[in-house]
Write a protein that holds these residues in place. Structure first.
Motif, PDB file in Angstrom:
ATOM      1  N   PRO A 201      -4.833  11.624 -12.692  1.00 32.58           N
ATOM      2  CA  PRO A 201      -5.272  10.698 -11.443  1.00 32.58           C
ATOM      3  C   PRO A 201      -7.201  10.254 -11.947  1.00 32.58           C
ATOM      4  O   PRO A 201      -7.698  11.787 -12.695  1.00 32.58           O
ATOM      5  CB  PRO A 201      -6.206  12.662 -10.515  1.00 32.58           C
ATOM      6  CG  PRO A 201      -5.118  13.489 -11.275  1.00 32.58           C
ATOM      7  CD  PRO A 201      -4.340  13.155 -12.448  1.00 32.58           C
ATOM      8  N   THR A 202      -8.127   9.429 -11.569  1.00 31.05           N
ATOM      9  CA  THR A 202      -8.977   9.797 -11.824  1.00 31.05           C
ATOM     10  C   THR A 202     -10.063   9.412 -10.487  1.00 31.05           C
ATOM     11  O   THR A 202      -9.486   9.854  -9.491  1.00 31.05           O
ATOM     12  CB  THR A 202     -10.121   8.582 -12.313  1.00 31.05           C
ATOM     13  OG1 THR A 202      -8.681   7.167 -11.071  1.00 31.05           O
ATOM     14  CG2 THR A 202      -7.948   8.240 -13.713  1.00 31.05           C
ATOM     15  N   ASP A 203     -10.924   9.537 -10.588  1.00 39.51           N
ATOM     16  CA  ASP A 203     -12.029   9.404  -9.775  1.00 39.51           C
ATOM     17  C   ASP A 203     -11.903   8.099  -8.304  1.00 39.51           C
ATOM     18  O   ASP A 203     -11.940   9.008  -7.189  1.00 39.51           O
ATOM     19  CB  ASP A 203     -13.455   9.053  -9.815  1.00 39.51           C
ATOM     20  CG  ASP A 203     -14.191  10.093 -10.592  1.00 39.51           C
ATOM     21  OD1 ASP A 203     -13.683  11.134 -11.046  1.00 39.51           O
ATOM     22  OD2 ASP A 203     -16.198   9.858 -11.089  1.00 39.51           O
ATOM     23  N   ASN A 204     -11.043   7.029  -9.148  1.00 39.44           N
ATOM     24  CA  ASN A 204     -11.069   5.818  -7.945  1.00 39.44           C
ATOM     25  C   ASN A 204      -9.570   6.408  -7.428  1.00 39.44           C
ATOM     26  O   ASN A 204      -8.758   5.523  -7.018  1.00 39.44           O
ATOM     27  CB  ASN A 204     -11.974   4.752  -8.073  1.00 39.44           C
ATOM     28  CG  ASN A 204     -12.832   4.709  -8.659  1.00 39.44           C
ATOM     29  OD1 ASN A 204     -13.798   5.641  -7.835  1.00 39.44           O
ATOM     30  ND2 ASN A 204     -13.585   4.269  -9.710  1.00 39.44           N
ATOM     31  N   PHE A 205      -8.427   6.094  -8.117  1.00 39.16           N
ATOM     32  CA  PHE A 205      -7.112   6.258  -8.410  1.00 39.16           C
ATOM     33  C   PHE A 205      -6.270   7.089  -8.806  1.00 39.16           C
ATOM     34  O   PHE A 205      -6.913   7.616  -9.869  1.00 39.16           O
ATOM     35  CB  PHE A 205      -7.108   4.852  -8.844  1.00 39.16           C
ATOM     36  CG  PHE A 205      -7.478   4.208  -9.964  1.00 39.16           C
ATOM     37  CD1 PHE A 205      -6.102   4.309 -10.958  1.00 39.16           C
ATOM     38  CD2 PHE A 205      -8.291   4.087 -10.190  1.00 39.16           C
ATOM     39  CE1 PHE A 205      -6.195   3.973 -12.244  1.00 39.16           C
ATOM     40  CE2 PHE A 205      -8.987   3.157 -11.554  1.00 39.16           C
ATOM     41  CZ  PHE A 205      -7.988   3.421 -12.458  1.00 39.16           C
ATOM     42  N   ILE A 206      -5.252   7.038  -9.237  1.00 37.89           N
ATOM     43  CA  ILE A 206      -3.956   8.002  -9.538  1.00 37.89           C
ATOM     44  C   ILE A 206      -3.381   7.132 -10.645  1.00 37.89           C
ATOM     45  O   ILE A 206      -2.500   5.828 -10.324  1.00 37.89           O
ATOM     46  CB  ILE A 206      -2.849   7.944  -8.382  1.00 37.89           C
ATOM     47  CG1 ILE A 206      -3.592   8.797  -7.418  1.00 37.89           C
ATOM     48  CG2 ILE A 206      -2.154   9.581  -9.515  1.00 37.89           C
ATOM     49  CD1 ILE A 206      -4.172  10.578  -7.778  1.00 37.89           C
ATOM     50  N   ASN A 207      -3.190   7.263 -12.099  1.00 34.64           N
ATOM     51  CA  ASN A 207      -2.882   5.649 -12.718  1.00 34.64           C
ATOM     52  C   ASN A 207      -1.574   6.856 -12.479  1.00 34.64           C
ATOM     53  O   ASN A 207      -1.375   7.947 -13.026  1.00 34.64           O
ATOM     54  CB  ASN A 207      -4.067   6.261 -14.164  1.00 34.64           C
ATOM     55  CG  ASN A 207      -3.220   4.841 -14.432  1.00 34.64           C
ATOM     56  OD1 ASN A 207      -2.736   3.616 -14.027  1.00 34.64           O
ATOM     57  ND2 ASN A 207      -3.911   5.123 -15.933  1.00 34.64           N
ATOM     58  N   VAL A 208      -0.171   6.043 -12.606  1.00 37.56           N
ATOM     59  CA  VAL A 208       1.068   6.823 -12.501  1.00 37.56           C
ATOM     60  C   VAL A 208       1.597   5.579 -13.572  1.00 37.56           C
ATOM     61  O   VAL A 208       1.788   4.848 -13.344  1.00 37.56           O
ATOM     62  CB  VAL A 208       1.765   6.258 -11.436  1.00 37.56           C
ATOM     63  CG1 VAL A 208       3.413   7.030 -11.291  1.00 37.56           C
ATOM     64  CG2 VAL A 208       1.340   7.130 -10.317  1.00 37.56           C
ATOM     65  N   ASN A 221       4.545   1.676 -18.269  1.00 37.38           N
ATOM     66  CA  ASN A 221       4.773   0.254 -16.858  1.00 37.38           C
ATOM     67  C   ASN A 221       3.334   1.570 -16.280  1.00 37.38           C
ATOM     68  O   ASN A 221       3.530   2.752 -15.925  1.00 37.38           O
ATOM     69  CB  ASN A 221       5.561   0.296 -15.995  1.00 37.38           C
ATOM     70  CG  ASN A 221       4.292  -1.074 -15.338  1.00 37.38           C
ATOM     71  OD1 ASN A 221       4.080  -2.106 -15.314  1.00 37.38           O
ATOM     72  ND2 ASN A 221       5.611  -0.581 -14.074  1.00 37.38           N
ATOM     73  N   GLN A 222       1.549   0.960 -15.944  1.00 36.14           N
ATOM     74  CA  GLN A 222       1.080   1.898 -14.904  1.00 36.14           C
ATOM     75  C   GLN A 222       0.950   1.503 -14.311  1.00 36.14           C
ATOM     76  O   GLN A 222       0.577   0.043 -14.118  1.00 36.14           O
ATOM     77  CB  GLN A 222       0.079   2.013 -16.187  1.00 36.14           C
ATOM     78  CG  GLN A 222       0.346   2.456 -17.403  1.00 36.14           C
ATOM     79  CD  GLN A 222      -1.203   3.249 -17.834  1.00 36.14           C
ATOM     80  OE1 GLN A 222      -1.862   3.602 -18.224  1.00 36.14           O
ATOM     81  NE2 GLN A 222      -0.994   4.601 -18.382  1.00 36.14           N
ATOM     82  N   ILE A 223       0.793   2.898 -12.924  1.00 32.62           N
ATOM     83  CA  ILE A 223       0.594   1.676 -11.460  1.00 32.62           C
ATOM     84  C   ILE A 223      -0.504   2.382 -11.073  1.00 32.62           C
ATOM     85  O   ILE A 223      -0.428   3.943 -11.116  1.00 32.62           O
ATOM     86  CB  ILE A 223       1.506   1.519 -10.764  1.00 32.62           C
ATOM     87  CG1 ILE A 223       2.871   0.795 -11.472  1.00 32.62           C
ATOM     88  CG2 ILE A 223       1.783   1.375  -9.131  1.00 32.62           C
ATOM     89  CD1 ILE A 223       4.004   1.270 -10.627  1.00 32.62           C
ATOM     90  N   PRO A 224      -1.985   1.839 -11.276  1.00 32.51           N
ATOM     91  CA  PRO A 224      -3.014   3.019 -10.082  1.00 32.51           C
ATOM     92  C   PRO A 224      -2.737   2.698  -8.919  1.00 32.51           C
ATOM     93  O   PRO A 224      -2.667   1.856  -8.184  1.00 32.51           O
ATOM     94  CB  PRO A 224      -4.318   1.926 -10.618  1.00 32.51           C
ATOM     95  CG  PRO A 224      -3.756   0.438 -10.942  1.00 32.51           C
ATOM     96  CD  PRO A 224      -1.772   0.508 -11.099  1.00 32.51           C
ATOM     97  N   CYS A 225      -3.173   3.893  -7.979  1.00 39.93           N
ATOM     98  CA  CYS A 225      -2.971   4.293  -6.734  1.00 39.93           C
ATOM     99  C   CYS A 225      -3.128   4.946  -5.930  1.00 39.93           C
ATOM    100  O   CYS A 225      -4.007   5.718  -6.875  1.00 39.93           O
ATOM    101  CB  CYS A 225      -1.502   4.696  -6.056  1.00 39.93           C
ATOM    102  SG  CYS A 225      -0.829   6.375  -6.933  1.00 39.93           S
ATOM    103  N   ARG A 226      -3.568   4.394  -4.652  1.00 39.39           N
ATOM    104  CA  ARG A 226      -4.999   5.416  -3.885  1.00 39.39           C
ATOM    105  C   ARG A 226      -3.940   6.574  -4.225  1.00 39.39           C
ATOM    106  O   ARG A 226      -4.999   7.538  -4.232  1.00 39.39           O
ATOM    107  CB  ARG A 226      -5.303   4.869  -3.037  1.00 39.39           C
ATOM    108  CG  ARG A 226      -6.373   5.560  -2.316  1.00 39.39           C
ATOM    109  CD  ARG A 226      -6.684   4.577  -1.390  1.00 39.39           C
ATOM    110  NE  ARG A 226      -8.091   6.007   0.120  1.00 39.39           N
ATOM    111  CZ  ARG A 226      -8.516   5.129   1.223  1.00 39.39           C
ATOM    112  NH1 ARG A 226      -8.491   4.116   1.505  1.00 39.39           N
ATOM    113  NH2 ARG A 226      -9.347   6.014   1.801  1.00 39.39           N
ATOM    114  N   PHE A 227      -2.640   6.728  -2.937  1.00 35.18           N
ATOM    115  CA  PHE A 227      -2.554   7.860  -2.702  1.00 35.18           C
ATOM    116  C   PHE A 227      -0.443   8.020  -3.795  1.00 35.18           C
ATOM    117  O   PHE A 227       0.012   6.551  -3.520  1.00 35.18           O
ATOM    118  CB  PHE A 227      -1.888   7.513  -1.282  1.00 35.18           C
ATOM    119  CG  PHE A 227      -2.895   8.136  -0.386  1.00 35.18           C
ATOM    120  CD1 PHE A 227      -3.730   9.169  -0.431  1.00 35.18           C
ATOM    121  CD2 PHE A 227      -3.880   7.136  -0.279  1.00 35.18           C
ATOM    122  CE1 PHE A 227      -4.977   9.586   0.746  1.00 35.18           C
ATOM    123  CE2 PHE A 227      -5.174   7.446   0.746  1.00 35.18           C
ATOM    124  CZ  PHE A 227      -5.161   8.357   0.831  1.00 35.18           C
TER     125      PHE A 227
END
Ligand SMILES: Cc1cc2nc3c(=O)[nH]c(=O)nc-3n(C[C@H](O)[C@H](O)[C@H](O)COP(=O)(O)OP(=O)(O)OC[C@H]3O[C@@H](n4cnc5c(N)ncnc54)[C@H](O)[C@@H]3O)c2cc1C
Length: 705
Positions: A201-208, A221-227
């Motif tokens: 988790p970062t301030d703005n998104f979750i890096n999965v 592979n990285q996928i940034p998501c809000r939830f």
């Protein structure tokens, strides 16, 4: 700092993949370190990423997409599982499916005819004598009085296939590992072969981070998501990564699940003893056979097993065939053992459903794992998805703040706790018959534990196995024809006990309408009712196993079903359920009123307040049976608003209760229903005080404004 290390690259891909170690992270310490993601630099973040393409992840992705929310799913398997697993779809899940473009109808068309699955059969072998049978369907189950749709018997993998079809119809693409462009942010996609290995988790998104194998190489592979929604099943990686513990009873029973096909057995049972579950007790083997589809000859055999004396590897295809033949009472020429899986029965609920400032959410088996008795596992997960979808959509569309999310846990966790208890009670009820036959499974488990604790470290495992087998065969001897017959005093008294269990309805039940339809949220995204003194009314928590569902318009309940006829100039003959008045495509509330002046005044204020807050509300004017020309009055009373529908009660039979009687309210009342069909607020007679002020309070309380 150590915590940060875990969330980032210190544990590299190979470490994760080889050892499958899930190290919990603490969200309190995670900072935005301006990490890696190529996507987030241009501000592109996926609104919702779902981990797990089981029934819960798939239902959630359909619901979110229908509500206009962009989402994607990552699934670690390369192909969808064909192991049938769950098969009973309860009324409430079918109601959810009714709103998914014909899904409920397709399930009903594709499932085996009800005559083939309405019974549970208890027997000494499938071709031998029947100890008893219980029919679990009653006439009213087909009358559609309490629900517009009946329960269904349909294998989980077939349901998943229909859900995939639904997703493809709304432009989802299913990708194998080769189909992914590295720089591409997935949207309306299911990425197969992608194992979620870390979340950051970062301030703005979750890096999965997901890992997949391409041309023999592990690629990340990285996928940034809000939830991020962890719908990744009982062993949830997401749950482990965020360090959420399960609470309850672990390891209740270890089982082997054997998936096999035999049209010969299917045809035999179809004509001789059709049923859904077969509890088979004979001296050679004991097991529960689930007839997933008699016409297709598709079965699952569930058998308990006791490690370390018995090993899963001992259950080879050949051993399983021999056990099946013992349970059938003869050999089957066409048997095909497709798959053998071990699984462990737990009765556990996650200590919390939300982590990382509510941006990481658990649903389905990731949040709760029940004994399968009563079919609550998959159904409870589907209701989780239904509760969560509109709340996520409301946040992403800017209708509700983040503070609505804790209501997901407030509402769903108590249901999971209740269903856990109920599943344990049902599991115990399922054990009543073997116990009456002199085969108490609790004793088997205790004997096994005693062997493990006492001689486990002293005797070689081969001798422990012989000991265990000896004790079990003594138990199984209770089932021999010599003991279990009416001429043997012991056998006759045991058979009489079993008959009593069936007569008193104390064996395992199939249907739980009081719980399936009658579950109710006691706190959450709703406005608590108060008594005449203004004190909150504390609803009674539900108890026990009750069969009947009594329609209720109490706060937090699902809106009662009644057939209504739509009063519209276009088509006066359309009959729908009250549940159909709630949209599946919009985050829209429904206000139900009677056609009286005070309620029209209330509706005008509700529509105005809602409009000011960007909240969609539709008004339903419920006309009493027999009155059909009232729509002009609504038009005048609600002008200039247009978001309303006039409907008239359709009473079946004609002397049955009126809508307001079903709701145990008078026609002076009003009901506000949430987008998931649950009642958020109601007033039994007129609103006291300034209606505008009151309605602002109501929406604030529901949406956490
Ligand atoms: C053998 C067996 C028999 C059962 N029988 C019954 C029954 O008769 N009745 C009943 O109600 N319930 C039964 N259940 C339980 C029922 O199947 C579950 O309640 C249901 O599958 C829950 O759905 P879900 O979507 O939450 O999780 P699952 O169906 O478990 O789906 C989770 C998905 O997440 C994927 N996944 C896991 N980890 C990752 C990761 N790190 N990255 C990406 N993807 C991941 C998995 O591959 C899987 O596809 C049974 C379960 C088993 C194992």
């Amino acid at each position: 700092m150590g915590v940060l290390g875990v969330t980032s690259r210190r544990f590299n891909t190979f470490f994760h993949i080889k050892h499958r170690i899930s190290r919990p992270i603490s969200c309190d310490y995670v900072q935005n370190r301006g990490l890696s993601s190529n996507y987030s630099k241009d501000g592109t973040i996926l609104p919702v990423l779902i981990v797990g393409a089981g029934p819960v992840g798939l239902v959630l992705s359909v619901l979110l997409t229908k509500l206009g929310i962009k989402c994607a799913v990552v699934e670690r398997s390369m192909a969808f599982s064909k192991h049938p697993q769950a098969h009973f779809i309860n009324n409430r899940s079918m109601e959810v499916f009714r709103k998914l473009d014909g899904l409920a109808e397709e399930i009903q068309r594709s499932q085996p005819p009800v005559e083939l699955w309405r019974k549970f059969i208890y027997c000494t072998s499938l071709t031998g004598s029947v100890i008893g049978s219980v029919d679990h369907m009653q006439t009213q189950d087909f009358d559609q009085i309490v629900s517009p749709v009946s329960v269904a018997h349909f294998s989980q993998y077939k349901l998943n296939a229909l859900l995939i079809k639904q997703l493809e119809a709304i432009d989802f693409t299913i990708h194998g590992h080769g189909g992914l462009n590295h720089r591409h942010l997935p949207e309306r996609e299911i990425l197969m072969g992608h194992n979620c290995i870390s979340v950051e988790p970062t301030d703005n998104f979750i890096n999965v981070t997901t890992s997949f194998v391409k041309e023999g190489k592990h690629i990340e592979n990285q996928i940034p998501c809000r939830f991020l929604v962890g719908a990744d099943g009982a062993g949830s990686t997401v749950r482990n990564l965020v360090g959420i513990e399960m609470r309850g009873e672990k390891d209740i029973q270890k089982l082997v699940s054997v998936h096999f096909l035999s049209t010969e057995l299917g045809q035999y049972l179809m004509y001789e003893k059709p049923g859904m579950l077969f509890f088979i007790f004979n001296p050679g083997a004991i097991g529960v056979l689930v007839a997933h589809d008699l016409k297709q000859g598709e079965f699952i055999l569930q058998m308990p097993f006791y490690p370390p004396q018995q090993k899963f590897e001992d259950f080879t295809s050949e051993t399983c065939k021999r056990l099946i033949f013992k349970l059938v009472g003869r050999e089957l020429a066409d048997i095909n053992v497709v798959d053998i899986k071990p699984w462990v029965m737990h009765a556990e609920v996650a200590e919390k459903y939300l982590a990382c400032e509510n941006r990481i959410i658990l649903a389905g088996d990731a949040a709760h794992r029940f004994p399968p008795a009563g079919g609550f596992g998959m159904n409870t997960g589907i209701q989780d998805a239904h509760n969560l979808a509109w709340k996520l959509a409301a946040i992403i569309k800017g209708i509700a703040p983040m503070s609505i999310l804790p209501t997901y846990e407030m509402e769903r966790r108590p249901i999971a706790l209740f269903n856990t208890d109920l599943s344990i009670q049902n599991f115990q009820a399922a054990m009543a018959v073997p116990a009456a036959l002199g085969l108490d499974p609790a004793t088997a488990n205790s004997v096994h534990q005693v062997i493990n604790k006492t001689v486990g470290s002293i005797l070689p495992s081969s001798i422990q196995k012989t000991l265990l087998d000896g004790i079990f065969s003594l138990g199984h001897a209770q089932l021999s024809d010599f003991v279990l017959n009416e001429n043997n005093p012991l056998g006759s008294s045991r058979l009489a006990k079993v008959r009593r269990i069936f007569e008193e309805g104390k064996s395992l039940q199939l249907q739980f309408p009081a719980e399936d339809l009658g579950f109710r949220y006691r706190e959450g995204a709703l406005v608590p009712e108060v008594d005449s003194e203004g004190a909150p009314i504390k609803p009674e928590p539900p108890t026990g196993r009750r069969r009947e569902y009594i329609p209720s318009a109490d706060l937090g309940s699902r809106l009662p079903h009644m057939n209504v006829r739509v009063l519209s100039k276009v088509n006066k003959e359309v009959i729908i359920s009250t549940l159909d008045l709630i949209s599946g495509d919009k985050v829209e509330f429904l206000l139900i009123i009677a056609p009286i002046d005070s309620s029209y005044r209330l509706a005008n204020v509700v529509l105005k307040v809602a409009n000011e807050h960007n909240i969609l509300v539709k008004v339903c004017v419920m006309w009493p049976n027999g009155l059909v020309n009232g729509d002009a009055r609504t038009k005048t009373s609600l002008a200039p608003w247009e978001n309303y529908v006039d409907v008239v009660e359709v009473r079946q039979p004609s002397n049955s209760s009126s809508w307001w009687d079903i709701c145990k309210m008078t026609h002076r009342g009003a009901i506000l229903v949430r987008p998931d069909d649950h009642i958020a607020w109601r007033v039994k007679s007129a609103v006291v005080g300034d209606i505008r002020v009151e309605m602002k309070k109501v929406f604030s309380a529901i949406l956490g404004l």
